[in-house]
Design an enzyme around this catalytic site. Structure first.
Site, short mmCIF file in Angstrom:
data_model
loop_
_atom_site.label_atom_id
_atom_site.label_comp_id
_atom_site.label_asym_id
_atom_site.label_seq_id
_atom_site.Cartn_x
_atom_site.Cartn_y
_atom_site.Cartn_z
N CYS A 22 0.84 -1.20 0.00
CA CYS A 22 0.00 0.00 0.00
C CYS A 22 0.87 1.25 0.00
O CYS A 22 2.10 1.18 0.06
CB CYS A 22 -0.92 0.02 1.22
SG CYS A 22 0.00 0.07 2.78
N CYS A 25 3.37 1.64 2.79
CA CYS A 25 4.64 0.91 2.57
C CYS A 25 5.60 1.78 1.77
O CYS A 25 6.80 1.84 2.05
CB CYS A 25 4.39 -0.39 1.82
SG CYS A 25 3.31 -1.55 2.66
N CYS A 88 44.18 -22.45 -13.06
CA CYS A 88 44.12 -23.68 -12.26
C CYS A 88 43.10 -23.54 -11.15
O CYS A 88 42.48 -22.48 -10.98
CB CYS A 88 45.49 -24.02 -11.67
SG CYS A 88 46.07 -22.80 -10.48
N CYS A 91 43.41 -20.62 -8.77
CA CYS A 91 42.87 -19.36 -9.28
C CYS A 91 41.39 -19.24 -8.95
O CYS A 91 40.89 -18.19 -8.55
CB CYS A 91 43.06 -19.28 -10.80
SG CYS A 91 44.77 -19.36 -11.34
N ASP A 508 3.56 -39.20 -12.58
CA ASP A 508 2.17 -38.81 -12.75
C ASP A 508 1.60 -39.64 -13.90
O ASP A 508 2.34 -40.04 -14.81
CB ASP A 508 2.11 -37.32 -13.08
CG ASP A 508 0.74 -36.87 -13.51
OD1 ASP A 508 -0.21 -37.14 -12.78
OD2 ASP A 508 0.62 -36.27 -14.59
N ASP A 706 3.82 -33.28 -15.51
CA ASP A 706 3.73 -32.29 -16.58
C ASP A 706 2.72 -31.20 -16.34
O ASP A 706 2.68 -30.21 -17.07
CB ASP A 706 3.39 -32.98 -17.91
CG ASP A 706 1.93 -33.42 -17.96
OD1 ASP A 706 1.41 -33.85 -16.91
OD2 ASP A 706 1.32 -33.34 -19.04
N ASP A 710 1.09 -30.86 -10.72
CA ASP A 710 2.31 -31.61 -10.37
C ASP A 710 3.38 -30.72 -9.75
O ASP A 710 4.36 -31.24 -9.20
CB ASP A 710 2.90 -32.28 -11.62
CG ASP A 710 2.01 -33.39 -12.16
OD1 ASP A 710 1.54 -34.20 -11.33
OD2 ASP A 710 1.79 -33.45 -13.37
#
Length: 822
Positions: A22, A25, A88, A91, A508, A706, A710
Site C-alpha cells: 500500500c 509501505c 588452475c 585461481c 504422474d 507435466d 504436479d
C-alpha cells in the site's frame, strides 16, 4: 541486479523492492532510503515495485540494508562475470574468495572450464570487477551466449592460435638446447664433437641465449602472472612454473658467468630443464585449450541453430532483416529448407518442420494455421508465414541455452572438498619444495646443492592443480551438453549429482504415462454392421454433446475422414446416455444399463466388456434402429514409449511408482499393463505431496510430471523432472526438463547422470592420486631404496599430460548413448 550509475556528479540507482502492499509501505521505504547519508532523493513506485534513488557516492549495499531495515526485501539478481587469467583450481579459489569478500555478496561460484563467475547478492558490478582485479585477474559482465557466440569463438580461436605459435617457437628454440646439453650426456660422440669444436663454455653461452629467448618470449606469461600472485601471498600454478624455471635458470646463470660462487662439483647448467619445462607446459596448455573448446560444443551447436536473418513483411513487401531486428507481432515468411528465425504462430500455409533440436524426435511435425513454431527448427517442404510471438532472449532456443549455461556453471556438492583442498594446494607444494631442497642440502650426497635444486624444481613442476580444478566442471559441461542433445535439460547442475542416487521414480499418470487426452481406443461391431457407418452415426449424435468422451469419438470420425449425417431429435437421457436420429436412423449410445432399459441384451459383448474392464476402460454401447450395433471405449491411451521406459527404469534397478488423481480401478489396470511396482490413486495435488514424502522413505526419489497440479510434488521430490510438453509452472518447479514427451528420456537422464558422476569420480581419482603419488617421487622418495630420481623435464611432461588426461576423459561423455531396454 538492476543498477544505473554515472561516474561523477549525482548518481541514480534503481532497486527492486518486494513486500510493499500500500501507499503506507511506499512512505516507509522512501523515508528509510532518504535517511541514508548521501541520498538526496528517493521515489518509490508501488505499481512497478521499484525505488529510484539519487545522490552522491551511492552504495548499493547500504541502500539495500536500509530497505531491509524497514521490513522489506530487495531481491538479489545473479550477476554473470567473464573472468580472464585463471589457469588452475587455485585461481578459482582466489577469485571466489575475492568475490565473497565484497559487501553484499551472498554467494559466488567460479567455474574454471567456462571461465565464468555467478554472483548473488546486492553488490554492484563495479565493486565485483574491482575485487577480481585486486586478486590479479580481469572481470567483465558476461553477455548472453546468443549475443556473444561469434565474438567468444573468435577470441578462443585467437588464443588457441597464439598458444600454437608460442609452442612452435619454444620448441624450435628448445631443441638445440636439448641437443647441446642432453646429447652431450647421453652420447659420447656428441660430447666430443662439442668439446673439439666450440667447447663446453661456448655451448653454455648458446644455451643461455636460447633458453633466455624461451623463458622471456613464449614463457613470459608464467612470470607475468606467477610472481605477482606470489607477492600477494596467493600463489597459483603459474607461480609454481615461474619459481621452478627461474630457480633452474638462475642457478645456470651463476654456473655460466660466476662459477666461482658455487662449491666444487656443483657447476652444472639446467638451461635445458627450464626451456623444456616451459615448452611442455605450453604444449599442455595448447592441448587443454583445444579440448576445452570441444567441451562447450553443445552450446556452440545450440547457438549455431539461430538463423542470422529473417524475411519480414514491412509495408506490404517482404524485407530481409537481421534476426535481432524482428519484433513481436511481425509477420515472417519461411521458405522450404530455411530455419525458422524466431518463435511464433502460423498464420498462412502448411508445412512439415524438423523439431529434433527441441524434442529429440526424428520425425517432422505438420504445421498448419494456428500451429506454434519454434526458432531454430528447420522447415522441410512447404512455405508458410507466421506471426512472431517471442524474439531475442525470449525464444525457446535462448531459454534452452540459458538453462544449459546455468547447469554448466553450477557447482556440485562433490566440488566442495576439491575447493577446500585446492585453496591450500599450491602453498603446500611450495613449502614441500622448500623442505625438499633443505633435506637434500643437509642430508643428501654430494653434490648436495645440485640434488636439492633439481628435486625442488621437480616438485614445483610436477604438482598439477589444473587437473583438480578441471575434473568436475569439464565433466559437467560435456554431460549437460550431451543431455541437451538428447532432449534432457538440467536446470540445476546439482541435479546431475542427485539424480545418480535415485532409488524410486514416481510418475504422474495423465500426460506423463498417457497421452493426456481421451481417444477412441476400441470399436467392436456386432455382425451385420459396417464400421464407417456406425462410427459416423455415433459421432454425429455425440457431436451435440460437450463431454470429453463425446469429443474423442467425434475426433476419431474426423481423423478417418468420415462425413457425419444430419442429426435431429437429440435428447440426453440423464444417467443413461444420449439418443437422436442420424441420417434417418434411430441411434442410442450409453452404458449397459441404458441398453437394458431399451430391452437389448449385451451378452454378445461380454468377453470384450470384461477385457475392457481389465484395462481400466468403461465400455459404451451403441444401438441402431433398435438393434445392438457395437461396443466402444474411450480412454487416455498409454504413450507408445511408456512400456519401454518402464522396462528401462527397472533395468537400472529402480522402483517405479505411479501417483494419480484417477480412480483406483483404472490406475491399477494401467499399472498391471506396465509392470509398475506401486500405485497411489485418487489423490488431490496436496495428496501427491504427501505420497512423495512417504515414498521418499524408500530412498532418493525422482518425480516426473507435466501439469500445474504436479508443481508441488515436483518441488517436494529430491529431483523433479518436468515433461517439456507440459505447463510453464511445472517446468519452473523442476530440476530437470525433458524436452520431449518421450518417457524414455527419464531413464536417459538417470543413465547420463550416473555416467557423468562416474566420469567425475574417475577424474578426481586421477587428479588426487597423480599428485599424491608423483610429488613424493619428485621429492626423491625412491632414491634411498632404488637410487631413482625424477628429472624436472619428465615432471613437466607428466604435469602437462595430467590436465589433458582429465579433459580427454571428460570428452568421452560426448559419445554417451543411453541403453534402450527392449
Amino acid at each position: 541486479m538492476n543498477m544505473q550509475t554515472q561516474p561523477s556528479g549525482p548518481a541514480t540507482m534503481v532497486l527492486e523492492v518486494e513486500g510493499m502492499t500500500c501507499a503506507s509501505c511506499v512512505a516507509h521505504v522512501e523515508r528509510a532510503l532518504k535517511a541514508v547519508p548521501g541520498v538526496t532523493g528517493a521515489a518509490v513506485n508501488l505499481a512497478t515495485e521499484r525505488a529510484e534513488v539519487t545522490g552522491a557516492a551511492l552504495d548499493r549495499a547500504t541502500l539495500v540494508k536500509a530497505v531491509e531495515g524497514a521490513g522489506y526485501e530487495v531481491p538479489s539478481r545473479p550477476v554473470d562475470l567473464a573472468i580472464e587469467g585463471m589457469t588452475c583450481a587455485s585461481c578459482v579459489a582466489r577469485v571466489e574468495k575475492a568475490l565473497k569478500s565484497v559487501p553484499g555478496v551472498t554467494s559466488a561460484a567460479v567455474n574454471l572450464a567456462t571461465e565464468r563467475a555467478t554472483v548473488s547478492g546486492s553488490a554492484d558490478l563495479d565493486a565485483l570487477t574491482r575485487a577480481v582485479a585486486d586478486a590479479g585477474y580481469e572481470a567483465r559482465a558476461a553477455a548472453p551466449a546468443m549475443a556473444t557466440a561469434d565474438e567468444t569463438a573468435a577470441k578462443k580461436a585467437a588464443e588457441e592460435a597464439q598458444l600454437k605459435r608460442d609452442v612452435l617457437i619454444a620448441a624450435a628454440l628448445t631443441v638445440p638446447v636439448i641437443v647441446l646439453e642432453m646429447g652431450r650426456h647421453l652420447f659420447m660422440w656428441v660430447h666430443m664433437a662439442i668439446v673439439n669444436s666450440i667447447g663446453i663454455q661456448a655451448s653454455w653461452y648458446i644455451q643461455f641465449a636460447l633458453a633466455t629467448a624461451v623463458l622471456f618470449g613464449p614463457g613470459l606469461r608464467f612470470f607475468r602472472k606467477g610472481f605477482p600472485a606470489l607477492a600477494r601471498l596467493a600463489p597459483d600454478m603459474n607461480s609454481l612454473v615461474a619459481v621452478g624455471t627461474a630457480a633452474a635458470y638462475a642457478y645456470s646463470l651463476v654456473a655460466t658467468f660466476a662459477a666461482g660462487l658455487l662449491p666444487p662439483g656443483t657447476i652444472n647448467v639446467y638451461y635445458e630443464a627450464a626451456a623444456v619445462i616451459v615448452t611442455l607446459i605450453l604444449l599442455g596448455r595448447y592441448l587443454e585449450a583445444r579440448a576445452k573448446g570441444r567441451t562447450s560444443e553443445a552450446i556452440k551447436r545450440l547457438v549455431g541453430l539461430q538463423a542470422k536473418t529473417a524475411r519480414v513483411i514491412r509495408g506490404g513487401a517482404a524485407v530481409e532483416v537481421p534476426v535481432a531486428e524482428v519484433r513481436p507481432g511481425d509477420v515472417v515468411e519461411v521458405r522450404p529448407g530455411e530455419r525458422v528465425p524466431v518463435d511464433g504462430q502460423v498464420t498462412e500455409g502448411t508445412s512439415w518442420i524438423d523439431e529434433s533440436m527441441i524434442s529429440g524426435e526424428p520425425l517432422p511435425v505438420e504445421k498448419t494455421a494456428g500451429s506454434p513454431v519454434t526458432g531454430g527448427t528447420v522447415n522441410q517442404t512447404g512455405a508458410f508465414s507466421f506471426r512472431a510471438t517471442a524474439v531475442g532472449e525470449a525464444t525457446m532456443l535462448a531459454q534452452i541455452i540459458r538453462m544449459v549455461e546455468a547447469a554448466q556453471g553450477g557447482k556440485l556438492p562433490i566440488q566442495a572438498l576439491v575447493d577446500q583442498v585446492t585453496m591450500w594446494f599450491v602453498p603446500a607444494v611450495m613449502a614441500l619444495a622448500a623442505l625438499t631442497f633443505a633435506v637434500w642440502l643437509i642430508f643428501g650426497p654430494d653434490p648436495a646443492l645440485t640434488f636439492g635444486l633439481v628435486n625442488a624444481v621437480a616438485v614445483l613442476i610436477i604438482a598439477c592443480p589444473c587437473a583438480m580444478g578441471l575434473a568436475t566442471p569439464t565433466s559437467i559441461m560435456v554431460g549437460t551438453g550431451r543431455g541437451a542433445e538428447l532432449g534432457v535439460l538440467f536446470r540445476k547442475g546439482e541435479a546431475l549429482q542427485s539424480l545418480q542416487g535415485v532409488k524410486v521414480v514416481a510418475l504422474d499418470k495423465t500426460g506423463t504415462l498417457t497421452e493426456g487426452k481421451p481417444k477412441l481406443t476400441d470399436l467392436v461391431l456386432a455382425e451385420g454392421f459396417d464400421r464407417s457407418s456406425v462410427l459416423a452415426a455415433v459421432a454425429a449424435v455425440e457431436a451435440k454433446s460437450e463431454h470429453p468422451i463425446a469429443r474423442a469419438i467425434v475426433a476419431a470420425a474426423t481423423e478417418e475422414g468420415l462425413t457425419l449425417p444430419e442429426v435431429t431429435a437429440f435428447d440426453s437421457v440423464t444417467g443413461f446416455g444420449v439418443k437422436a436420429t442420424a441420417g434417418g436412423q434411430r441411434i442410442e449410445v450409453g452404458a449397459d444399463r441404458y441398453m437394458a432399459k431399451l430391452g437389448l441384451d449385451v451378452a454378445a459383448f461380454a468377453e470384450t466388456a470384461a477385457r475392457l474392464g481389465d484395462e481400466g476402460k468403461s465400455p459404451l454401447y451403441a444401438a441402431v434402429d433398435g438393434r445392438l450395433a457395437a461396443i466402444l471405449a474411450v480412454a487416455d491411451p498409454i504413450k507408445e514409449t511408456t512400456p519401454q521406459a518402464i522396462r528401462a527404469l527397472h533395468a537400472l534397478g529402480l522402483k517405479v511408482a505411479m501417483i494419480t488423481g484417477d480412480n483406483a480401478r483404472t490406475a491399477n489396470a494401467i499399472a498391471r499393463q506396465l509392470g509398475i511396482d506401486e500405485v497411489v490413486a485418487e489423490v488431490l495435488p496436496d495428496g501427491k505431496v504427501d505420497a512423495v514424502k512417504r515414498l521418499k522413505g524408500a530412498g532418493t526419489l525422482a518425480y516426473v510430471g507435466d501439469g500445474i497440479n504436479d508443481a508441488p510434488a515436483l518441488a517436494e521430490a529430491d529431483v523433479g523432472l518436468a515433461v517439456g510438453t507440459g505447463t510453464d509452472i511445472a517446468i519452473e518447479a523442476a530440476d530437470v526438463v525433458l524436452m520431449t514427451g518421450r518417457l524414455t528420456a527419464v531413464s536417459d537422464a538417470i543413465a547420463l547422470s550416473k555416467a557423468t558422476m562416474r566420469n567425475i569420480r574417475q577424474n578426481l581419482f586421477w587428479a588426487f592420486i597423480y599428485n599424491a603419488a608423483l610429488i613424493p617421487v619428485a621429492a626423491g622418495a625412491l632414491w634411498p631404496a632404488f637410487g631413482l630420481l625424477l628429472s624436472p623435464i619428465f615432471a613437466a611432461a607428466a604435469m602437462a599430460l595430467s590436465s589433458v588426461f582429465v579433459l580427454g576423459n571428460a570428452l568421452r561423455l560426448r559419445r554417451f548413448a543411453p541403453a534402450t531396454a527392449n
